[in-house]
Design a protein around this motif. Sequence first.
Motif, PDB file in Angstrom:
ATOM      1  N   ALA A  64       0.838  -1.200   0.000  1.00  0.00           N
ATOM      2  CA  ALA A  64       0.000   0.000   0.000  1.00  0.00           C
ATOM      3  C   ALA A  64       0.874   1.253   0.000  1.00  0.00           C
ATOM      4  CB  ALA A  64      -0.919  -0.005   1.217  1.00  0.00           C
ATOM      5  N   VAL A  65       0.465   2.241  -0.742  1.00  0.00           N
ATOM      6  CA  VAL A  65       1.188   3.509  -0.812  1.00  0.00           C
ATOM      7  C   VAL A  65       0.390   4.637  -0.176  1.00  0.00           C
ATOM      8  CG1 VAL A  65       2.465   2.841  -2.865  1.00  0.00           C
ATOM      9  CG2 VAL A  65       0.246   3.964  -3.128  1.00  0.00           C
ATOM     10  N   ASP A  66      -0.845   4.383   0.180  1.00  0.00           N
ATOM     11  CA  ASP A  66      -1.666   5.398   0.819  1.00  0.00           C
ATOM     12  C   ASP A  66      -1.129   5.677   2.219  1.00  0.00           C
ATOM     13  OD1 ASP A  66      -3.815   7.181   1.143  1.00  0.00           O
ATOM     14  OD2 ASP A  66      -4.902   5.656   2.263  1.00  0.00           O
ATOM     15  N   PRO A  67      -0.884   6.933   2.577  1.00  0.00           N
ATOM     16  CA  PRO A  67      -0.340   7.225   3.913  1.00  0.00           C
ATOM     17  C   PRO A  67      -1.225   6.714   5.043  1.00  0.00           C
ATOM     18  CG  PRO A  67      -0.148   9.140   2.472  1.00  0.00           C
ATOM     19  CD  PRO A  67      -0.998   8.137   1.753  1.00  0.00           C
ATOM     20  N   ASP A  68      -2.538   6.869   4.906  1.00  0.00           N
ATOM     21  CA  ASP A  68      -3.432   6.377   5.958  1.00  0.00           C
ATOM     22  C   ASP A  68      -3.316   4.866   6.119  1.00  0.00           C
ATOM     23  OD1 ASP A  68      -4.309   8.949   6.368  1.00  0.00           O
ATOM     24  OD2 ASP A  68      -5.999   8.743   4.974  1.00  0.00           O
ATOM     25  N   GLU A  69      -3.221   4.158   4.990  1.00  0.00           N
ATOM     26  CA  GLU A  69      -3.083   2.708   5.060  1.00  0.00           C
ATOM     27  C   GLU A  69      -1.746   2.309   5.678  1.00  0.00           C
ATOM     28  OE1 GLU A  69      -4.328  -1.182   4.750  1.00  0.00           O
ATOM     29  OE2 GLU A  69      -5.450   0.697   4.420  1.00  0.00           O
ATOM     30  N   LEU A  70      -0.690   3.049   5.363  1.00  0.00           N
ATOM     31  CA  LEU A  70       0.617   2.759   5.956  1.00  0.00           C
ATOM     32  C   LEU A  70       0.591   2.995   7.459  1.00  0.00           C
ATOM     33  CD1 LEU A  70       3.005   4.306   3.271  1.00  0.00           C
ATOM     34  CD2 LEU A  70       2.574   1.884   3.718  1.00  0.00           C
ATOM     35  N   ARG A  71      -0.046   4.079   7.892  1.00  0.00           N
ATOM     36  CA  ARG A  71      -0.131   4.335   9.328  1.00  0.00           C
ATOM     37  C   ARG A  71      -0.956   3.258  10.031  1.00  0.00           C
ATOM     38  NH1 ARG A  71      -0.499   9.807   7.535  1.00  0.00           N
ATOM     39  NH2 ARG A  71      -2.780   9.676   7.508  1.00  0.00           N
ATOM     40  N   ARG A  72      -2.029   2.826   9.375  1.00  0.00           N
ATOM     41  CA  ARG A  72      -2.853   1.767   9.962  1.00  0.00           C
ATOM     42  C   ARG A  72      -2.074   0.456  10.078  1.00  0.00           C
ATOM     43  NH1 ARG A  72      -6.133  -2.159   7.769  1.00  0.00           N
ATOM     44  NH2 ARG A  72      -7.884  -2.824   9.065  1.00  0.00           N
ATOM     45  N   SER A  73      -1.287   0.132   9.056  1.00  0.00           N
ATOM     46  CA  SER A  73      -0.491  -1.092   9.092  1.00  0.00           C
ATOM     47  C   SER A  73       0.558  -1.030  10.194  1.00  0.00           C
ATOM     48  CB  SER A  73       0.181  -1.320   7.733  1.00  0.00           C
ATOM     49  OG  SER A  73      -0.779  -1.454   6.711  1.00  0.00           O
ATOM     50  N   ALA A  74       1.207   0.126  10.335  1.00  0.00           N
ATOM     51  CA  ALA A  74       2.214   0.262  11.388  1.00  0.00           C
ATOM     52  C   ALA A  74       1.585   0.136  12.772  1.00  0.00           C
ATOM     53  CB  ALA A  74       2.922   1.607  11.255  1.00  0.00           C
ATOM     54  N   ARG A  75       0.403   0.692  12.945  1.00  0.00           N
ATOM     55  CA  ARG A  75      -0.263   0.585  14.251  1.00  0.00           C
ATOM     56  C   ARG A  75      -0.671  -0.860  14.542  1.00  0.00           C
ATOM     57  NH1 ARG A  75      -2.135   3.614  18.171  1.00  0.00           N
ATOM     58  NH2 ARG A  75      -4.082   3.135  19.240  1.00  0.00           N
ATOM     59  N   LEU A  76      -1.129  -1.590  13.515  1.00  0.00           N
ATOM     60  CA  LEU A  76      -1.472  -3.000  13.720  1.00  0.00           C
ATOM     61  C   LEU A  76      -0.241  -3.814  14.092  1.00  0.00           C
ATOM     62  CD1 LEU A  76      -4.028  -3.679  10.842  1.00  0.00           C
ATOM     63  CD2 LEU A  76      -4.497  -3.508  13.284  1.00  0.00           C
ATOM     64  N   ARG A  77       0.884  -3.564  13.425  1.00  0.00           N
ATOM     65  CA  ARG A  77       2.107  -4.285  13.778  1.00  0.00           C
ATOM     66  C   ARG A  77       2.567  -3.960  15.181  1.00  0.00           C
ATOM     67  NH1 ARG A  77       3.683  -2.597   8.574  1.00  0.00           N
ATOM     68  NH2 ARG A  77       5.140  -1.086   9.493  1.00  0.00           N
ATOM     69  N   THR A  78       2.155  -2.822  15.681  1.00  0.00           N
ATOM     70  CA  THR A  78       2.542  -2.443  17.038  1.00  0.00           C
ATOM     71  C   THR A  78       1.644  -3.082  18.089  1.00  0.00           C
ATOM     72  OG1 THR A  78       3.381  -0.328  16.222  1.00  0.00           O
ATOM     73  CG2 THR A  78       2.933  -0.490  18.571  1.00  0.00           C
ATOM     74  N   LEU A  79       0.335  -3.090  17.850  1.00  0.00           N
ATOM     75  CA  LEU A  79      -0.612  -3.490  18.890  1.00  0.00           C
ATOM     76  C   LEU A  79      -0.932  -4.985  18.878  1.00  0.00           C
ATOM     77  CD1 LEU A  79      -3.166  -0.537  18.705  1.00  0.00           C
ATOM     78  CD2 LEU A  79      -1.305  -0.879  20.341  1.00  0.00           C
ATOM     79  N   LEU A  80      -0.916  -5.621  17.701  1.00  0.00           N
ATOM     80  CA  LEU A  80      -1.358  -7.015  17.625  1.00  0.00           C
ATOM     81  C   LEU A  80      -0.474  -7.976  18.420  1.00  0.00           C
ATOM     82  CD1 LEU A  80      -2.626  -7.355  13.951  1.00  0.00           C
ATOM     83  CD2 LEU A  80      -3.952  -7.228  16.046  1.00  0.00           C
ATOM     84  N   PRO A  81       0.871  -7.856  18.401  1.00  0.00           N
ATOM     85  CA  PRO A  81       1.660  -8.766  19.264  1.00  0.00           C
ATOM     86  C   PRO A  81       1.331  -8.636  20.740  1.00  0.00           C
ATOM     87  CG  PRO A  81       3.056  -7.751  17.601  1.00  0.00           C
ATOM     88  CD  PRO A  81       1.737  -7.050  17.534  1.00  0.00           C
ATOM     89  N   VAL A  82       1.095  -7.400  21.197  1.00  0.00           N
ATOM     90  CA  VAL A  82       0.714  -7.220  22.605  1.00  0.00           C
ATOM     91  C   VAL A  82      -0.650  -7.843  22.870  1.00  0.00           C
ATOM     92  CG1 VAL A  82       0.288  -5.502  24.393  1.00  0.00           C
ATOM     93  CG2 VAL A  82       2.095  -5.129  22.715  1.00  0.00           C
ATOM     94  N   LEU A  83      -1.584  -7.660  21.933  1.00  0.00           N
ATOM     95  CA  LEU A  83      -2.916  -8.251  22.092  1.00  0.00           C
ATOM     96  C   LEU A  83      -2.837  -9.772  22.147  1.00  0.00           C
ATOM     97  CD1 LEU A  83      -6.016  -8.017  22.113  1.00  0.00           C
ATOM     98  CD2 LEU A  83      -5.941  -7.987  19.616  1.00  0.00           C
ATOM     99  N   ARG A  84      -1.979 -10.377  21.333  1.00  0.00           N
ATOM    100  CA  ARG A  84      -1.846 -11.825  21.345  1.00  0.00           C
ATOM    101  C   ARG A  84      -1.321 -12.323  22.691  1.00  0.00           C
ATOM    102  NH1 ARG A  84       1.369 -14.208  16.461  1.00  0.00           N
ATOM    103  NH2 ARG A  84       2.889 -12.706  17.249  1.00  0.00           N
TER     104      ARG A  84
END
Length: 702
Positions: A443-463
């Motif tokens: 994805a090249v959309d800035p919003d999508e990139l920010r969303r992906s980075a936030r998911l990579r940050t929060l999902l391991p902690v959630l697991r």
Amino acid sequence: MPCQPALAQTDRNPVGQPTSVAALPPEDLRQLLDLLQRPDIQTWLQSQTGNRPVEEQSSAEAANAREIIVGRLNAVRSFVHDMATAIPTLPAELHRARVALMTEMRGQGSFAAILPLVFFATLGFGLEWLYWHATSGFRDRMIVTHLDTVDDRLRAAGLRILYGLGVLLAFAVGSVGAFLLFDWPPLLQHSVLAYLLVFLAVRLTLVVGRIVLAPGAERFRLMPVATVTARFWFFWSAVLVGLFAFGHFTYQLLPMLGVGHEATYIVALASGLILFGLALVALWRCPTFDGVDMVSRRHRVSTVLGTLYIIANWLVALSGVAATFYIGVVLLVLPIAISCVRLSIDHIMRPPGTIAANEGVPSLAGAALERGLRSLLLIGGAYLIASLLGLDFGTLAARDTMATHLIRGLLNAFVVILLADFTWRMTSTWIDRKLMQTAVGDAVDPDELRRSARLRTLLPVLRNVLFVVLLAMAILMALSSLGVEIGPLIAGAGVVGLAVGFGAQTLVKDIISGMFFLLDDAFRVGEYIESGSIKGTVESFSLRSIKIRHHRGALHTIPFGSLDKITNYSRDWAIDKIMVSVTYNTDLDVVKNTVKQVGKQLLTDEEIAPSIMETLKMQGVEQFGDFAIQIRMKIMTKPGEQAVIRRRAYALIKKAFDAKGIKFAVPTVSVAGGGDASSAVAQKGLDLIKPPPQTEQAALDA
């Protein structure tokens, strides 16, 4: 094969009683029963039992345990002796069964006895032949079907399962029709039905083998094994299952033909010995999954352990404990079936274009299918073991004894563990899918990139949090099912947690601080941040700390509680300032047009153009220096890309200024003579051309 009646055989001669109860005179027995029914005698017996010293009670319990063990050993020895004594009578017993069956057939007449058998075979195989020819078009379409995607493989596997069951059902319907059309003699009916079940067991094994192993069609194979391995186990699984079914149903049939219990059990043991030998042959000759002979040390060790297990299980059958033998078979087959299911699901659910099952994004449907089938196998195995032990679930629900309460608790705990495992598997697979999608996304959309980075940050902690919560809930619910009061445990855990919290304030501070940092979205994995004197790229973090990689390679591990204010250099956009110095005789309008042309050239560069948010612009004159006019320019880029774009802009500015005749201003120093004045002028010139001190942004660009 041995079955439940053998259990009664081992207990028919009680040990430890020199005189049996039946040998007492009837008059003495009646007097004893009359005395035991008197209330005063019962009260006295209870008082005597309750007043026994603790040492006497302990010694009595130990003596009872010893008597049980000795009695069991003597019962096994007696059973083996009875089997050895019954061996010479085995030919006569089998001859009696054959005579009984032939007598019944002669009583019905040879033609009347043979006709049902002929019609039985003709109708069964005839319907199967009709089904085979009726589905020829379906088979032709299946041969040329595509298996590129997961949906194609799932559809093909489902159609092949339905087709195989149809073949088996066609023969079964024809056979049942034969039973309904004719009036069979009782013994012949039981005999034909028994071996019909043997035949159906073998056919079912072959159907499953053709679906899972596909020895003649590698592209339809569900398990990722070599062709030689698939053909080997396709043959040997049918042989072993057929021999097991033959021995089992023969054991149930022989008593109906008048064969004694000892002789029947000897036949079952002989059949089990043959099965035991063939299982060892298959175990020692089987190739590995890739078709290579078993030469590795790991395979040799597993083969030896499997051999020892099979020998021990057959020795259990030799001692007359039939239920334990069948439980051993179930415990041997169940892990193999679960492993085959896992390998098959992983192979069939592999993403398109991949060979290995662990490549690509994991599938939720595959996880649900694999865990669902595994749960069904485990529940079926538990039910089979319970039936072998003679447990009736209806009786267990009605009774309220200590044993039934414990068994019900174990069953409920088993179900809770399966549900927790299924929930964890599904959620973990979903998190893995999201992490892999955000990692490999383009994805090249800035919003999508920010969303992906936030998911990579929060999902391991959630697991991690989800795992701890599911584990705690499963343990508490399992203990509650077993009858343990979990209220005091929860209260005790709260007290212990409070004590630990006071003793580990720093740890609690780190965890809570990390939670608030994540809630505030202060940083994400892959972002460049600065906290105090430490700066770098966020690589990973846990519940307690964060790992920051400095741009020179150093890795910092910092507890969340030690983080100061955070400066994030990777959010939204970045503005870079460019300063150039031109001579006083330069036309500023020409400089402005030249800078505009440079900005347009930057936008035509395919490598850096996607990272430019606002191209290079001239902001005007910054100041008049001692020897030059300072021109200020700016450009807005995506975070982290400004250094590359600045270098490219400097190169284009140099070429454009040279083409337009715009000269860069440089200080010149003239020394007219010696002395302090000349030295001061030279030092002033050096100060003017001295580069400014390195800023934080310059360190980031480096």
